[in-house]
Design a protein around this motif. Structure first.
Motif, PDB file in Angstrom:
ATOM      1  N   ILE A 172      28.274  54.435  39.979  1.00 22.36           N
ATOM      2  CA  ILE A 172      28.616  54.347  41.402  1.00 22.36           C
ATOM      3  C   ILE A 172      30.123  54.245  41.516  1.00 22.36           C
ATOM      4  CG2 ILE A 172      28.522  52.923  43.490  1.00 22.36           C
ATOM      5  CD1 ILE A 172      25.728  52.060  42.731  1.00 22.36           C
ATOM      6  N   THR A 173      30.727  55.097  42.333  1.00 25.84           N
ATOM      7  CA  THR A 173      32.151  54.964  42.668  1.00 25.84           C
ATOM      8  C   THR A 173      32.260  54.592  44.135  1.00 25.84           C
ATOM      9  OG1 THR A 173      32.278  57.346  43.107  1.00 25.84           O
ATOM     10  CG2 THR A 173      32.920  56.594  40.905  1.00 25.84           C
ATOM     11  N   THR A 174      33.272  53.789  44.456  1.00 25.35           N
ATOM     12  CA  THR A 174      33.445  53.342  45.840  1.00 25.35           C
ATOM     13  C   THR A 174      34.855  53.656  46.320  1.00 25.35           C
ATOM     14  OG1 THR A 174      34.228  51.114  45.270  1.00 25.35           O
ATOM     15  CG2 THR A 174      31.842  51.438  45.407  1.00 25.35           C
ATOM     16  N   GLY A 175      34.969  53.862  47.634  1.00 22.96           N
ATOM     17  CA  GLY A 175      36.292  54.074  48.220  1.00 22.96           C
ATOM     18  C   GLY A 175      36.246  55.006  49.412  1.00 22.96           C
ATOM     19  N   ASN A 176      36.823  54.550  50.545  1.00 20.38           N
ATOM     20  CA  ASN A 176      36.897  55.383  51.746  1.00 20.38           C
ATOM     21  C   ASN A 176      37.788  56.601  51.546  1.00 20.38           C
ATOM     22  OD1 ASN A 176      35.224  53.726  53.243  1.00 20.38           O
ATOM     23  ND2 ASN A 176      36.915  52.524  54.106  1.00 20.38           N
ATOM     24  N   TYR A 205      30.062  60.617  23.655  1.00 17.09           N
ATOM     25  CA  TYR A 205      29.537  59.732  22.614  1.00 17.09           C
ATOM     26  C   TYR A 205      28.007  59.703  22.583  1.00 17.09           C
ATOM     27  CZ  TYR A 205      34.376  58.440  22.204  1.00 17.09           C
ATOM     28  OH  TYR A 205      35.740  58.506  22.008  1.00 17.09           O
ATOM     29  N   GLY A 206      27.387  60.723  23.181  1.00 15.58           N
ATOM     30  CA  GLY A 206      25.955  60.898  23.010  1.00 15.58           C
ATOM     31  C   GLY A 206      25.083  60.222  24.049  1.00 15.58           C
ATOM     32  N   PHE A 207      25.649  59.837  25.194  1.00 17.89           N
ATOM     33  CA  PHE A 207      24.867  59.197  26.256  1.00 17.89           C
ATOM     34  C   PHE A 207      24.864  60.094  27.487  1.00 17.89           C
ATOM     35  CE2 PHE A 207      26.608  55.867  23.568  1.00 17.89           C
ATOM     36  CZ  PHE A 207      25.472  55.143  23.255  1.00 17.89           C
ATOM     37  N   SER A 208      23.773  60.066  28.220  1.00 20.06           N
ATOM     38  CA  SER A 208      23.673  60.898  29.418  1.00 20.06           C
ATOM     39  C   SER A 208      23.579  60.021  30.655  1.00 20.06           C
ATOM     40  CB  SER A 208      22.450  61.818  29.335  1.00 20.06           C
ATOM     41  OG  SER A 208      21.262  61.064  29.169  1.00 20.06           O
ATOM     42  N   ILE A 209      23.992  60.593  31.769  1.00 19.19           N
ATOM     43  CA  ILE A 209      23.994  59.864  33.035  1.00 19.19           C
ATOM     44  C   ILE A 209      22.697  60.152  33.785  1.00 19.19           C
ATOM     45  CG2 ILE A 209      25.191  59.551  35.228  1.00 19.19           C
ATOM     46  CD1 ILE A 209      26.642  58.512  32.708  1.00 19.19           C
ATOM     47  N   ASN A 210      22.025  59.075  34.147  1.00 22.15           N
ATOM     48  CA  ASN A 210      20.766  59.175  34.879  1.00 22.15           C
ATOM     49  C   ASN A 210      20.999  59.588  36.322  1.00 22.15           C
ATOM     50  OD1 ASN A 210      17.862  58.737  35.080  1.00 22.15           O
ATOM     51  ND2 ASN A 210      18.363  56.929  36.284  1.00 22.15           N
ATOM     52  N   GLY A 211      22.047  59.069  36.936  1.00 16.30           N
ATOM     53  CA  GLY A 211      22.371  59.413  38.316  1.00 16.30           C
ATOM     54  C   GLY A 211      23.724  58.851  38.692  1.00 16.30           C
ATOM     55  N   LYS A 212      24.389  59.500  39.638  1.00 18.06           N
ATOM     56  CA  LYS A 212      25.672  58.976  40.107  1.00 18.06           C
ATOM     57  C   LYS A 212      25.776  59.147  41.617  1.00 18.06           C
ATOM     58  CE  LYS A 212      28.526  63.082  39.049  1.00 18.06           C
ATOM     59  NZ  LYS A 212      29.753  63.525  38.349  1.00 18.06           N
ATOM     60  N   LYS A 228      19.312  49.935  44.839  1.00 17.22           N
ATOM     61  CA  LYS A 228      18.563  51.137  44.492  1.00 17.22           C
ATOM     62  C   LYS A 228      18.866  51.579  43.060  1.00 17.22           C
ATOM     63  CE  LYS A 228      19.964  55.036  46.161  1.00 17.22           C
ATOM     64  NZ  LYS A 228      20.302  56.138  47.086  1.00 17.22           N
ATOM     65  N   SER A 229      20.109  51.521  42.674  1.00 19.24           N
ATOM     66  CA  SER A 229      20.505  52.007  41.352  1.00 19.24           C
ATOM     67  C   SER A 229      19.983  51.115  40.242  1.00 19.24           C
ATOM     68  CB  SER A 229      22.029  52.107  41.281  1.00 19.24           C
ATOM     69  OG  SER A 229      22.433  52.815  40.139  1.00 19.24           O
ATOM     70  N   LEU A 236      24.275  49.799  34.794  1.00 16.94           N
ATOM     71  CA  LEU A 236      24.938  50.296  35.989  1.00 16.94           C
ATOM     72  C   LEU A 236      26.444  50.142  35.812  1.00 16.94           C
ATOM     73  CD1 LEU A 236      25.152  51.296  38.901  1.00 16.94           C
ATOM     74  CD2 LEU A 236      24.690  48.941  39.667  1.00 16.94           C
ATOM     75  N   ILE A 237      27.158  51.238  35.946  1.00 21.07           N
ATOM     76  CA  ILE A 237      28.615  51.220  35.872  1.00 21.07           C
ATOM     77  C   ILE A 237      29.156  51.528  37.262  1.00 21.07           C
ATOM     78  CG2 ILE A 237      30.665  52.240  34.818  1.00 21.07           C
ATOM     79  CD1 ILE A 237      28.916  53.078  32.451  1.00 21.07           C
ATOM     80  N   LEU A 238      29.983  50.624  37.768  1.00 18.76           N
ATOM     81  CA  LEU A 238      30.654  50.843  39.045  1.00 18.76           C
ATOM     82  C   LEU A 238      32.140  51.020  38.805  1.00 18.76           C
ATOM     83  CD1 LEU A 238      28.462  48.176  39.693  1.00 18.76           C
ATOM     84  CD2 LEU A 238      28.858  49.242  41.923  1.00 18.76           C
ATOM     85  N   SER A 239      32.776  51.813  39.640  1.00 17.35           N
ATOM     86  CA  SER A 239      34.219  52.005  39.541  1.00 17.35           C
ATOM     87  C   SER A 239      34.827  51.842  40.919  1.00 17.35           C
ATOM     88  CB  SER A 239      34.528  53.402  38.982  1.00 17.35           C
ATOM     89  OG  SER A 239      35.921  53.606  38.924  1.00 17.35           O
ATOM     90  N   GLY A 240      35.750  50.872  41.025  1.00 14.89           N
ATOM     91  CA  GLY A 240      36.410  50.602  42.301  1.00 14.89           C
ATOM     92  C   GLY A 240      35.766  49.453  43.049  1.00 14.89           C
ATOM     93  N   GLY A 241      36.536  48.853  43.954  1.00 15.73           N
ATOM     94  CA  GLY A 241      36.008  47.819  44.836  1.00 15.73           C
ATOM     95  C   GLY A 241      35.744  46.486  44.173  1.00 15.73           C
ATOM     96  N   ILE A 242      36.353  46.239  43.001  1.00 11.65           N
ATOM     97  CA  ILE A 242      36.060  45.000  42.275  1.00 11.65           C
ATOM     98  C   ILE A 242      37.261  44.060  42.245  1.00 11.65           C
ATOM     99  CG2 ILE A 242      36.712  45.919  40.005  1.00 11.65           C
ATOM    100  CD1 ILE A 242      33.800  43.493  40.881  1.00 11.65           C
TER     101      ILE A 242
END
Length: 388
Positions: A172-176, A205-212, A228-229, A236-242
């Protein structure tokens, strides 16, 4: 706030529930074995020729040719002293074979084989069990399967293997201010790139993303997106808003989703506002929104944990102590991870160290770690993580 060492220890000490599955051999590269593999038979299973040539009985320079054995044939020949058979790579050598001579070192006159030189006993014969004996350990549990490993397992007649499942990862990435690449950019907007970089790093590195998903700076939307995620992911990896800005809602949204904070903020640069938490058997990393900070935190903290969740023997990026090519001073009051280039066993710290600057990371292949307020001289060793 915790130190880098404390953060890494908290992550590595988390108990994980490893899950297993049976996979077809062709779909196993990069997965880690959940059980050991032992050889079901001797390998090679029979004495065979290492090349095209002639199987010989006795040590001489002349032999009588009495037949031929091709790969896949069952050899019924029992050679006598002074006899030879034409043989091909991989073919079973006849009983009483002393050696195999490559065809380039011979000449044939009718049924007579003449050698350029006397052979050595046993030369060019692959002996039964020369590589593996029956029941010998081939791979230990947690071995990460490589292309060569696939070949070896296949040569043992094994078509399916038991492996540890890899974690399902959501982003999940966040930001207006963020818009998708390809759309027309208005004043004040920037193209969202962290989800692409993080997804690519996972795949590297051999990992796949389930959803973004990309979510605006809206508390309820972020809270709902996290809820939901978490239902469809192990990580769960989030980027931004922390961070601590007026529109940084991620930490509160995690709390209201029942996520237990394991640490928040690390005494480092870049990537100070790093969050790690868990809910039941699901884990959450909230990374800073600045691109270089986000990727650096992934390499140092997230990747080792993904390896752990996949049952791998690996515990992160390869780390080296290598000499630096120039003098450098870290004037910051915090330990730093610096974008760098490792070339010819020397490392160069690059320009463009700002946490928002991604070009220097794209051009580099390493992160150099330096303690706070530390100076190093040209030629001194520094700790270096290889990122590509």
């Amino acid at each position: 706030m915790v130190s880098i060492e404390e953060a890494l220890k908290i992550i590595s000490n988390q108990p994980v529930n490893l899950k297993t599955e049976t996979r077809e051999l062709s779909k196993c590269p990069g997965f880690s074995l959940s059980e050991e593999i032992r050889a079901p038979f001797d390998m090679p299973a029979f004495d065979n020729s290492a090349m095209d040539g002639y199987a010989l009985c006795g040590i001489s320079k002349e032999y009588n040719i009495v037949g031929e054995v091709a790969a896949g044939d069952k050899s019924d020949y029992k050679l006598k002293e002074g006899e030879a058979v034409r043989i091909f790579t991989g073919a079973s050598v006849p009983e009483n074979s002393t050696a195999v001579i490559m065809q380039e070192k011979t000449k044939v006159e009718v049924s007579k084989l003449i050698l350029e030189q006397v052979p050595n006993e046993g030369q060019c014969i692959r002996r039964r069990g020369g590589e593996l004996k029956k029941d010998q350990l081939v791979f230990e549990k947690a071995y990460t399967i490589t292309p060569a490993g696939i070949g070896l397992i296949g040569s043992l007649g094994i078509e399916k293997v038991e492996v540890f499942k890899k974690p399902k990862i959501n982003l999940i990435t966040t930001g207006n201010e963020l818009i998708e690449p390809g759309k027309e950019k208005a004043a004040g907007q920037i193209y969202e790139s962290n989800s692409y970089a993080l997804a690519s790093a996972c795949e590297q590195y051999g990992f796949s993303i389930n959803g973004k998903e990309q979510i605006k700076d809206d508390f309820q939307a972020i809270k709902s997106g996290i809820r939901k995620s978490l239902k469809s992911s192990d990580v769960l990896i989030l980027s931004g808003g922390i961070s601590v800005g007026d529109y940084d809602f991620v930490k509160q949204a995690l709390e209201e989703n029942g996520v237990e904070e394991l640490f928040y903020k690390v005494f480092q640069k870049p990537g100070k506002p790093l969050y790690f938490g868990k809910k039941a058997d699901k884990y959450i990393f909230a990374l800073p929104g600045n691109p270089a900070s986000s990727l650096s935190c992934f390499y140092v903290y997230v990747l080792p944990f993904l390896y752990k969740l996949s049952g791998s023997q690996k515990d992160g990026l390869k780390q080296f102590n290598v000499p630096i090519s120039h003098d450098f001073e870290n004037k910051a009051d915090r330990p730093v991870f610096l974008k760098a280039n490792l070339v010819n066993n020397h490392v160069v710290i690059l320009n463009g160290q700002g946490s928002s600057m991604i070009q220097s990371m794209a051009l580099g292949n390493a992160l150099v770690f330096l303690n706070a307020e530390t100076s190093v001289k040209k030629g001194e060793n520094v700790s270096c993580l290889l990122i590509s």
